[in-house]
Design an enzyme around this catalytic site. Structure first.
Site, PDB file in Angstrom:
ATOM      1  N   CYS A 436       0.842  -1.204   0.000  1.00  0.00           N
ATOM      2  CA  CYS A 436       0.000   0.000   0.000  1.00  0.00           C
ATOM      3  C   CYS A 436       0.868   1.242   0.000  1.00  0.00           C
ATOM      4  O   CYS A 436       1.849   1.314   0.738  1.00  0.00           O
ATOM      5  CB  CYS A 436      -0.857   0.030   1.259  1.00  0.00           C
ATOM      6  N   TYR A 594      -8.241  -8.727   7.089  1.00  0.00           N
ATOM      7  CA  TYR A 594      -9.206  -7.914   6.332  1.00  0.00           C
ATOM      8  C   TYR A 594     -10.516  -8.699   6.189  1.00  0.00           C
ATOM      9  O   TYR A 594     -10.673  -9.758   6.799  1.00  0.00           O
ATOM     10  CB  TYR A 594      -8.595  -7.503   4.986  1.00  0.00           C
TER      11      TYR A 594
HETATM   12  C1  LIG Z   1       4.682  -0.404   3.113  1.00  0.00           C
HETATM   13  C2  LIG Z   1       4.049  -1.755   3.077  1.00  0.00           C
HETATM   14  C3  LIG Z   1       2.781  -1.908   2.552  1.00  0.00           C
HETATM   15  C4  LIG Z   1       2.188  -3.164   2.474  1.00  0.00           C
HETATM   16  N1  LIG Z   1       0.980  -3.324   1.867  1.00  0.00           N
HETATM   17  C5  LIG Z   1       0.481  -4.548   1.628  1.00  0.00           C
HETATM   18  C6  LIG Z   1      -0.644  -4.748   0.790  1.00  0.00           C
HETATM   19  O1  LIG Z   1      -1.161  -3.836   0.202  1.00  0.00           O
HETATM   20  N2  LIG Z   1      -1.117  -6.011   0.669  1.00  0.00           N
HETATM   21  C7  LIG Z   1      -0.523  -7.070   1.279  1.00  0.00           C
HETATM   22  O2  LIG Z   1      -0.998  -8.191   1.140  1.00  0.00           O
HETATM   23  N3  LIG Z   1       0.582  -6.914   2.021  1.00  0.00           N
HETATM   24  C8  LIG Z   1       1.109  -5.684   2.193  1.00  0.00           C
HETATM   25  N4  LIG Z   1       2.282  -5.542   2.882  1.00  0.00           N
HETATM   26  C9  LIG Z   1       2.987  -6.734   3.339  1.00  0.00           C
HETATM   27  C10 LIG Z   1       4.032  -7.158   2.304  1.00  0.00           C
HETATM   28  O3  LIG Z   1       3.446  -7.472   1.064  1.00  0.00           O
HETATM   29  C11 LIG Z   1       4.847  -8.335   2.786  1.00  0.00           C
HETATM   30  O4  LIG Z   1       3.994  -9.437   2.958  1.00  0.00           O
HETATM   31  C12 LIG Z   1       5.577  -8.047   4.086  1.00  0.00           C
HETATM   32  O5  LIG Z   1       6.166  -6.773   4.086  1.00  0.00           O
HETATM   33  C13 LIG Z   1       6.673  -9.061   4.360  1.00  0.00           C
HETATM   34  O6  LIG Z   1       7.607  -9.079   3.321  1.00  0.00           O
HETATM   35  P1  LIG Z   1       9.107  -8.453   3.476  1.00  0.00           P
HETATM   36  O7  LIG Z   1       9.721  -9.125   4.659  1.00  0.00           O
HETATM   37  O8  LIG Z   1       9.776  -8.816   2.181  1.00  0.00           O
HETATM   38  O9  LIG Z   1       8.961  -6.978   3.676  1.00  0.00           O
HETATM   39  C14 LIG Z   1       2.866  -4.275   2.979  1.00  0.00           C
HETATM   40  C15 LIG Z   1       4.134  -4.114   3.530  1.00  0.00           C
HETATM   41  C16 LIG Z   1       4.741  -2.884   3.558  1.00  0.00           C
HETATM   42  C17 LIG Z   1       6.139  -2.770   4.114  1.00  0.00           C
END
Ligand SMILES: Cc1cc2nc3c(=O)[nH]c(=O)nc-3n(C[C@H](O)[C@H](O)[C@H](O)COP(=O)(O)O)c2cc1C
Ligand SMILES: Cc1cc2nc3c(=O)[nH]c(=O)nc-3n(C[C@H](O)[C@H](O)[C@H](O)COP(=O)(O)OP(=O)(O)OC[C@H]3O[C@@H](n4cnc5c(N)ncnc54)[C@H](O)[C@@H]3O)c2cc1C
Length: 779
Positions: A436, A594
């Site tokens: 997001c 959600y």
């Molecule tokens: C800024 C931000 C926004 C996110 N928005 C979403 C989203 O829109 N939908 C979703 O399923 N997960 C969202 N997440 C979770 C990420 O898709 C991901 O699952 C989570 O950050 C873990 O991955 P990472 O360790 O590579 O950061 C968001 C994470 C971050 C950091």
């Protein structure tokens, strides 16, 4: 200093040696309940890295130990009628009894007093000791006597194992996997002395019961295993030594010290024998504790009287307590990291049945990388030939699966192989996870989104996910959330999609969502899930009327059938808009608490109608939404679903429930499960760590036979290669790594010498040599 060590195993004896060596004036007493030549078990294993630390701590012990070493470099995996050998592992084994004898002799030579056949049952007799060491093993009496202070927990694992020996010499560390009418049996075998090997047999509880091992005597156990492994043993007998079936207890302690008492070795923590680390951890503890005590001495002895061993300045007790705290602060992170690796490893052995249809090369690769610490890159250094076999195998499968030609010279690293979902071919396995951005205006995305997704697509990812895109204004998390609920949203998204398609090889996916009880909250940077002020908020709905924060969040309205119909229609309209905008893949968000997730988790669904109660009921509405979208999304285009595999909270979703969810999704035509976790309730207690959610993706992929996407702390390209080659997931999603570096995939390619074509506008880079050093490998 007066030191009492309870327990004369590797931890107690080695610590006694190190302290006495540091200063012969220390009065060191070891109390051991056994006789010097009593021992259980057979061999112990050291890695080359451990033994180097023993060398620098006390060279004489090191030399005495290494004199008895049996070295090996190879690991042989006997599986499916084949033997796959991997080399370069650098281990050494020795008899536990010999190790104890070496330590006992060195301790005696240095003047340590060791009293054998001396079982400690209370600590009253040691009131004058400056330091009391609980080195009394996994069933520690010291720990039990001070249970409230140390706060131990015991995780008794379900598999059963029995530790035996054999005269068969094994040229390599050897794993056998043999199935019979009772189930699958695993053997961990290695030689520890000429003509003497450890032979550990392990199986699931079901197999153990079905084979009648529950009531078997030691003789019967040995006879059963000898018959089972008659071919492997080649006429050698199994040797018993208290060879009873056990289940492994992982011991953790909230605190390792209390006053002048400290736990080390198995008394403080255990790590499953499949990472061969118990003796190593015990000896490393001893070194770290010695160092902390000596450091305390050096820095605090003001003024120091030459020849005196009395610590001047602060009282001895304070000083010891400080050193013990320093010891724990330094050592605990290392131990916990090893325990996490051991946990992943023991879980692999608990679930080996899951992998029994793998090809032998992939089976061996997944076995070798089971702890999630050894990566494809580590194996490439140890055994380039084996890793080349793995890469060739992955490339061949990828070509078969995708229908796209994959080069064989040079072979691509596993992450740079294509993957097909219906008619969509994702050119490599790196995917930008949905994130997001909270800067849409009434759902309309703009320039920021073009650059956010555009730069990451140009940055080399195989696919980019647009953020959670809401199906109605009420479905939005915040006022800045993206939408697909108005005709003008289509054009705005099309601009992003066209950029990605026009200027990169990447595919682009959209994640449709409805925020449910987490709607009408602030932008992430204004307070995560914090409700909007009442006058800015809108009415929210959920499976059940449970507010997120009991004290301040809006209570959602429990959805009626009419609400459900409206939400289904909103999803269908958004799907049609997504198609018009040109997205390649459609994902339905059923994770993170959600709306649809709120139906799935028992923690947020208290309904008594056909949408509440059992999992099948709780999945009814999410599946209805999925089916409605699937009906309008073209058959040639794939759909995925993001799930929270666990809720990290008591009574919530468990990994086995996620398998059932995936099974239902697969039956409804879902092509891939995007496996996230948690964020269902504010009181969750996640167990974070490297690749902490990947085991859930692995389990779903193998138990349901559906493609999976791994996400969560996948931070290095070594991890991506490892996940793909081991078959733990088909695609890897990285979120924060891509915020940090939009060109993450290009940089990964450069570091591996893989030529990822640049867009023509940037082709001059091919004649540019970067002169900066940038490490974003593994640990
Ligand atoms: C800024 C931000 C926004 C996110 N928005 C979403 C989203 O829109 N939908 C979703 O399923 N997960 C969202 N997440 C979770 C990420 O898709 C991901 O699952 C989570 O950050 C873990 O991955 P990472 O360790 O590579 O950061 C968001 C994470 C971050 C950091
Ligand atoms: C099947 C299996 C295989 C293993 N394989 C390996 C391997 O390959 N490599 C490896 O490094 N580790 C291995 N281990 C682990 C290893 O045996 C232990 O982790 C290691 O011995 C821990 O050392 P320690 O000194 O803390 O405890 P221990 O070796 O258990 O020593 C504790 C000592 O305290 C004594 N004691 C206990 N209570 C009292 C009391 N009240 N009073 C006086 N004395 C007492 C005991 O008799 C014992 O001698 C394996 C373990 C198992 C179960």
């Amino acid at each position: 200093m007066k030191i009492v060590c309870v327990g004369g195993g590797p931890a107690g004896l080695y610590f006694a040696i190190l302290m006495k060596r540091a200063d012969p004036a220390h009065d060191v007493l070891v109390l051991e309940r056994n006789r010097p030549d009593d021992t259980f078990g057979f061999g112990v294993v050291f890695s080359d890295a451990t033994i180097a630390q023993v060398e620098s701590a006390d060279e004489e012990t090191y030399r005495a130990i290494t004199d008895h070493f049996v070295h090996w470099d190879d690991i042989d995996v006997h599986y499916g009628g084949q033997v796959t050998r991997s080399t370069g592992h650098g281990f050494a084994g020795m008899s536990r009894q010999t190790l104890l004898t070496v330590l006992q002799e060195r301790a005696a030579a240095l003047g340590v007093t060791v009293r054998y056949e001396n079982e400690v049952t209370d600590l009253g007799a040691f009131a004058d000791a400056d330091l009391i060491l609980g080195a009394d093993g996994v069933n520690s009496t010291v720990r039990a006597l001070l249970e409230d202070d140390f706060g131990p927990t015991f995780d008794r694992r379900p598999n059963r194992f029995v530790w035996m020996g054999t005269t068969k010499p094994f040229p390599a560390f050897t794993f056998y996997f043999r199935e019979n009418e009772h189930g699958l049996w695993r053997v961990h075998a290695y030689q520890y002395a000429p003509g003497a090997s450890t032979f550990i047999v392990e199986c699931t509880e079901d197999t153990w019961r079905s084979a009648g091992m529950e009531d078997a005597t030691e003789e019967e156990t040995a006879a059963y295993c000898e018959a089972l492994f008659i071919e492997e043993l080649e006429g050698h007998a199994l040797v018993r030594n208290r060879s009873v079936w056990r289940s492994f207890p992982t011991v953790r302690c909230a605190r390792w010290s209390a006053g002048n008492m400290v736990l080390i070795g198995d008394a403080a923590h255990t790590a499953h024998f499949s990472v061969g680390s118990g003796t190593r951890m015990a000896m490393m503890d001893a070194i770290a504790l010695r160092d902390a005590l000596l450091r305390g001495w050096d820095t605090r002895s003001t003024p120091h009287r030459k020849g005196s061993h009395e610590a001047p300045g602060a009282a001895m007790a304070d000083r010891v307590a400080l050193a013990l705290a320093a010891y724990e602060a330094e050592r605990r992170p290392q131990v916990e990291s090893l325990q996490r690796a051991a946990q992943a490893s023991l879980e692999w052995f608990e679930a080996t049945e899951r992998y029994m249809d793998l090809d032998s090369v992939q089976f061996t690769f997944t076995l070798l990388t089971r702890s999630l610490r050894i990566t494809h890159a580590d194996l490439k250094v140890r055994d380039p030939a084996f890793t080349a076999r793995v890469d060739a195998w992955v490339a061949e499968r990828a070509q078969e699966q995708s229908g796209v030609s994959v080069p064989c010279d040079p072979l691509p690293p596993p992450m740079f192989t294509p993957f097909r979902l219906r008619d969509l071919v994702v050119p490599n396995r790196v995917v930008v996870s949905p994130m997001c951005q909270y800067c849409a205006v009434d759902g309309t995305v703009g320039d920021w989104h073009v650059q956010h997704l555009g730069s990451r697509a140009v940055g080399g990812a195989g696919m980019v996910y647009a953020e959670m895109t809401d199906v109605s204004p009420e479905a939005r998390i915040s006022v800045g959330c993206a939408g697909l609920y108005k005709p003008e949203h289509v054009g705005a998204w099309k601009r992003v999609v066209d950029f990605v398609h026009g200027f990169s090889e990447a595919k682009i996916a959209v994640q449709l969502g409805h925020a449910g009880r987490k709607a009408a909250t602030r932008r992430m940077w204004e307070g995560d899930v914090e409700p909007l002020p009442e006058k800015e908020a809108w009415e929210i709905v959920s499976a059940s009327p449970i507010p997120w924060f009991a004290d301040r969040s809006q209570t959602p309205r429990e959805m009626s059938r009419a609400d459900m119909d409206a939400v289904v229609a909103d999803h269908v309209r958004a799907t049609e808009y997504a198609l018009e905008a040109g997205f390649d893949l459609l994902e339905i968000h059923m994770a993170h608490g959600y709306l649809l997730a709120s139906f799935i988790s028992p923690l947020t669904n208290e309904r008594t109608d056909e949408h509440g109660g059992c999992l099948e009921n709780r999945m009814r509405f999410p599946l209805e939404v999925f089916d409605a979208c699937r009906a309008v999304w073209p058959a040639e285009k794939p759909m995925s679903v993001r799930v929270s595999a666990v809720d990290w909270a008591p009574g919530g979703m468990r990994p086995e429930d996620a398998v059932e969810v995936a099974r239902l999704l697969a039956a409804h035509g879902c092509d891939a499960v995007d496996v996230s976790a948690g964020q269902t309730v504010p009181f969750q207690k996640p167990v974070y760590g490297r690749l902490f959610q990947t085991p859930f993706a692995d389990r779903i992929r193998h138990e349901v036979d559906i493609a999976t996407m791994a996400v969560g702390n996948v931070s290095s390209w070594m991890d991506v290669n490892t996940i793909i080659a081991a078959g733990r997931a088909d695609l890897c999603l990285l979120a924060r790594a891509h915020l940090f570096d939009p060109y993450w995939t290009r940089h990964a390619a450069a570091m591996q010498g893989w030529a990822l074509p640049w867009p023509p506008q940037y082709r001059s880079v091919e004649r540019y040599t970067p002169r900066f050093e940038f490490h974003f490998g593994g640990e």
